[in-house]
Write a protein that holds these residues in place. Structure first.
Motif, PDB file in Angstrom:
ATOM      1  N   SER A 150      10.377  17.432  68.422  1.00 33.16           N
ATOM      2  CA  SER A 150      11.446  17.863  67.513  1.00 33.16           C
ATOM      3  C   SER A 150      11.967  19.216  67.967  1.00 33.16           C
ATOM      4  N   CYS A 175      14.005  20.752  61.336  1.00 37.01           N
ATOM      5  CA  CYS A 175      13.571  19.938  62.476  1.00 37.01           C
ATOM      6  C   CYS A 175      14.325  18.611  62.550  1.00 37.01           C
ATOM      7  N   TYR A 176      14.619  18.201  63.765  1.00 36.73           N
ATOM      8  CA  TYR A 176      15.168  16.866  63.992  1.00 36.73           C
ATOM      9  C   TYR A 176      14.558  16.301  65.271  1.00 36.73           C
ATOM     10  N   PRO A 177      14.346  14.975  65.312  1.00 31.77           N
ATOM     11  CA  PRO A 177      13.663  14.357  66.443  1.00 31.77           C
ATOM     12  C   PRO A 177      14.529  14.335  67.706  1.00 31.77           C
TER      13      PRO A 177
END
Length: 184
Positions: A150, A175-177
């Motif tokens: 992330s 957070c982002y993947p």
């Protein structure tokens, strides 16, 4: 001085590539990394440019991690990334030696630089695999896992974390993947 990117084939990659399937490799030189957002939009096919950023200094050790290029305002000390026998090796003209650390869930991918560091003896936990999503770029794996990276906002920058978790000093809600693509 820039060197051309190179991917080397070995008959059999090390055990850190076990379970990653055919085509997994643990040797590649002079590549860059792109963080490809897997749930949102991307402005290009490589993803956000990722560079080696300073994470801080303690006594005789400086810690480095992967973060976004756009938010890092300082000259880059480590300008080259290579995958050597299962460890990520960072280097740069005049930069002190840095050795890859192990990567635990919730933490960033880090290196420790000190006079006694031996880059080729870093943690042997890295591998790369061909993309299964149609991308032209191989995907980085750590601890046999390509799916748990992330980008998360810290006080100063977006940093790459492995298995991001709340209450660990970064903004978990940001957070982002991402998939970490090796750009040759």
């Amino acid at each position: 001085m820039a060197h051309p990117a190179t991917k080397l084939s070995r008959a059999t990659p090390g055990p850190w590539c076990n379970g990653l399937g055919a085509g997994a490799f643990d040797e590649a030189y002079n590549f860059s990394i792109g963080a490809y957002n897997t749930t949102g939009t991307n402005t290009n096919s490589t993803g956000a440019p990722i560079v080696v950023n300073s994470a801080g200094s303690f006594s005789d050790v400086t810690v480095w991690h992967l973060g976004t290029w756009v938010q890092y305002q300082y000259p880059l000390e480590y300008t080259s990334i290579s995958l050597v026998n299962g460890t990520l090796v960072i280097s740069g003209d005049g930069a002190p030696p840095a050795q890859a650390d192990t990567v635990d869930p919730g933490n960033s991918l880090e290196w420790a630089s000190r006079k006694t560091a031996d880059p080729k003896n870093g943690a042997q936990i890295y591998c790369a695999v061909p993309s299964t999503t149609g991308s032209d770029y191989p995907i980085l794996a750590v601890n046999g896992d390509t799916d748990s990276f992330s980008l998360c906002q810290t006080t100063f920058e977006n940093v790459v974390y492995y298995k991001a978790a709340p209450d660990l000093g970064y903004d978990y809600e940001s957070c982002y993947p991402v998939k970490l693509q090796l750009i040759f």
